[in-house]
Write a protein that holds these residues in place. Structure first.
Motif, PDB file in Angstrom:
ATOM      1  N   LEU A 156       0.875  -1.161   0.000  1.00 11.84           N
ATOM      2  CA  LEU A 156       0.000   0.000   0.000  1.00 11.84           C
ATOM      3  C   LEU A 156       0.917   1.217   0.000  1.00 11.84           C
ATOM      4  O   LEU A 156       2.052   1.131   0.442  1.00 11.84           O
ATOM      5  CB  LEU A 156      -0.854   0.035   1.270  1.00 11.84           C
ATOM      6  CG  LEU A 156      -2.007  -0.927   1.396  1.00 11.84           C
ATOM      7  CD1 LEU A 156      -2.626  -0.804   2.777  1.00 11.84           C
ATOM      8  CD2 LEU A 156      -3.042  -0.650   0.334  1.00 11.84           C
ATOM      9  N   PRO A 157       0.422   2.364  -0.476  1.00 11.64           N
ATOM     10  CA  PRO A 157       1.248   3.567  -0.406  1.00 11.64           C
ATOM     11  C   PRO A 157       1.282   4.097   1.015  1.00 11.64           C
ATOM     12  O   PRO A 157       0.600   5.062   1.339  1.00 11.64           O
ATOM     13  CB  PRO A 157       0.538   4.535  -1.359  1.00 11.64           C
ATOM     14  CG  PRO A 157      -0.876   4.096  -1.352  1.00 11.64           C
ATOM     15  CD  PRO A 157      -0.854   2.618  -1.151  1.00 11.64           C
ATOM     16  N   LEU A 158       2.051   3.466   1.862  1.00 11.99           N
ATOM     17  CA  LEU A 158       2.061   3.801   3.283  1.00 11.99           C
ATOM     18  C   LEU A 158       2.631   5.191   3.533  1.00 11.99           C
ATOM     19  O   LEU A 158       3.445   5.689   2.768  1.00 11.99           O
ATOM     20  CB  LEU A 158       2.879   2.775   4.051  1.00 11.99           C
ATOM     21  CG  LEU A 158       2.303   1.366   4.034  1.00 11.99           C
ATOM     22  CD1 LEU A 158       3.259   0.411   4.716  1.00 11.99           C
ATOM     23  CD2 LEU A 158       0.956   1.339   4.705  1.00 11.99           C
ATOM     24  N   SER A 159       2.201   5.776   4.614  1.00 13.85           N
ATOM     25  CA  SER A 159       2.783   7.042   5.026  1.00 13.85           C
ATOM     26  C   SER A 159       3.665   6.763   6.233  1.00 13.85           C
ATOM     27  O   SER A 159       3.436   5.811   6.973  1.00 13.85           O
ATOM     28  CB  SER A 159       1.702   8.044   5.364  1.00 13.85           C
ATOM     29  OG  SER A 159       1.400   7.999   6.727  1.00 13.85           O
TER      30      SER A 159
END
Lengths: 318, 318
Positions: free
Chosen positions: B313-316
């Motif tokens: 996932l495009p993690l932050s």
DNA sequence: TTCGATTATGCTCAGGATAAGTATAAGCCA
DNA sequence: TGGCTTATACTTATCCTGAGCATAATCGAA
């Protein structure tokens, strides 16, 4: 399964058993993932398997529809359990549980039913890493896991245990992997840190926070959460949990709720848009603070247009 | 599963059924994927479910060990079937099949057993795209599928059918997706193009090449192949099928055999090496044409070191 | 009316991964 | 030795990803 290669269909009538269906029904409301529970929120909905339907899936659908009054979106089989150790007595050996994952939009449960929606992090507090764990939970977990590791007989075994704990729980500078839900549950069970373990093995140990469930149910729930967390990454199943129209932030919050992690806003949007999963409805979200957001809807076309791809091999073109 | 939220465990004893285990046992020899078959290669190994073991998995392991004389490597549950339509008569409704995927190295089957290893592409000729399909098979497939699409009542339905066929079989300039094994089988079944369909529905239709199996078995095999093709991409399971030492080309040939597609040699190596899945043994392959290759072995360490990651996932970072 | 708070949305930029190909090495055999 | 075959190293352009900056639109309070 005795050592004979019998022809299929010649099943011994002596081995009669009973089968249960168990369902993990998921919905997301206000950025919180919920599951349908019964028995005072201590069990997943389940019941005896009946042969009134064409297949297990249609049976489950009909049953859920009767319970909640609206159709079930996405359904997938999870796992079939028949383990002894967990069930308790020897009798349970003669029963198997076929579990399913179902996605739906939360809705009022029909009157006269005891079913409720419960937040799934009640049962797995450590799985919600969106705001990081609470300091107390993080500390309790780490120290109990370390104690468990240290209680092994040999130093080799001690190291092995700690390595397992560190990998599954992201300790020692390791990254958290949100998909290891089942592995974490199994480890806690093994370490005797949850009530189910104490119940099955009658060993009283200090347990960590998190609500238990009847029988195997929390393990089944863990299986369901793990499956769903893996699935949202390569199949557009989140949309089964969303209302017809939604903002990109709402979509993001749902994904975050399921994954138990925060995602990077701009990159998330880029991802969604480049995959052309959604289209603007033209409408604008009302009742917001700040700049109002565009409303989107899921492009159902994508399901027909392409075989929403799996992952890749380094293919050669010849 | 009647419309009541019963408490778990209160299974109606009236619903007694029988359960079978069915196994998809896979090995790869000389770059060809094989499955264990019985009953003159017309069925998968199966037998009645017995309660002598701690779990379904250990039961399966013990059984396979008894059959082949050597332990089973990787095992995973595939699916539990209980559909009516496919089984044939109404009686089959009271039996469910729990299927498993097992990976092993091919070995002589013990004397006195009827089990054999058969190439899995005998049952699914269209799944082997390594050299492209034979011209005749490709032509037969395309024309039969087109005929099926055209035989629909409305033009909308005709287009829908053709779109489905085109997506699953990679027609009309679309890419072939090796993971859609089950979808392709189901479509061929629905289109009446395989013997199983004719048998179940007693409609005689022109069938396409590919050996049929008893009951649901070819469908179960399709499920197993699909699962394995998906799995090799994100878990190092190929190694369960390899000998202790192997060259990178042998490894590549195994992957290609399973996936049914050719991969880019140099890029495949880079991928394997950067993931640090293998290490050199120091030895060199003998008996080869051309420059001899280094031998490698699987680094078992990786399984312990890292939680071999899922996708992203495009993690932050906050 | 303006400022600040809040959320939405557009854009950039560096680094890494990927696809595809070229080049060279090391054996065997005629 | 030269040709055939396979192994392995290196190159290049392109795409994807993580991360951050900048601007837009709305509301409410100063």
């Amino acid at each position: 399964m005795a050592g004979a290669t019998r022809k299929v269909g010649k099943t011994g009538a002596a081995n009669a058993i009973t089968a249960d269906l168990v369902a993990v029904l998921v919905a997301v409301t206000d950025g919180e993932p919920k599951i349908m529970t019964i028995a005072n929120d201590g069990a997943l909905p389940s019941g005896p398997f009946e042969f009134a339907h064409r297949s297990l899936q249609t049976g489950l659908r009909a049953w859920v529809e009767a319970q909640t009054g609206h159709p079930l979106g996405y359904v997938e089989q999870l796992y079939t359990f028949a383990d002894r150790g967990r069930g308790g007595d020897a009798k349970s050996l003669h029963s198997i549980s076929i579990s399913y994952l179902g996605l739906t939009r939360e809705d009022k449960v029909g009157k006269g039913f005891q079913a409720h929606w419960s937040g799934w992090y009640e049962y797995f507090p450590w799985e919600d890493q969106r705001a990081g764990l609470s300091a107390s939970l993080a500390k309790t977990l780490a120290s109990r896991l370390r104690a468990w590791a240290k209680s092994a007989d040999t130093t080799a075994l001690q190291r092995e245990r700690w390595q397992r704990a560190a990998i599954t729980f992201g300790l020692d500078e390791r990254d958290w992997n949100e998909e290891l839900v089942l592995q974490r549950y199994e480890l806690l069970y093994e370490a005797g840190l949850i009530p189910e373990a104490a119940r099955d093995r009658s060993t009283a140990a200090a347990v960590i926070p998190g609500r238990p469930m009847t029988g195997d149910h929390r393990r089944i729930l863990a299986t369901g959460i793990a499956r769903l967390r893996a699935k949202i990454k390569y199949r557009p199943v989140v949309f089964e949990l969303m209302p017809a129209e939604f903002t990109l932030l709402q979509l993001q919050r749902s994904v975050e709720a399921l994954a138990g992690r925060l995602v990077h806003k701009q990159n998330f949007r880029r991802l969604i848009e480049q995959q052309q999963l959604v289209e603007e409805t033209g409408a604008i979200a009302a009742e917001t603070v700040g700049r109002p957001a565009k409303l989107f809807r899921f492009r159902h076309g994508v399901l027909a247009e392409r075989a929403v791809a799996g992952t890749k091999l380094p293919l050669s073109r010849t």
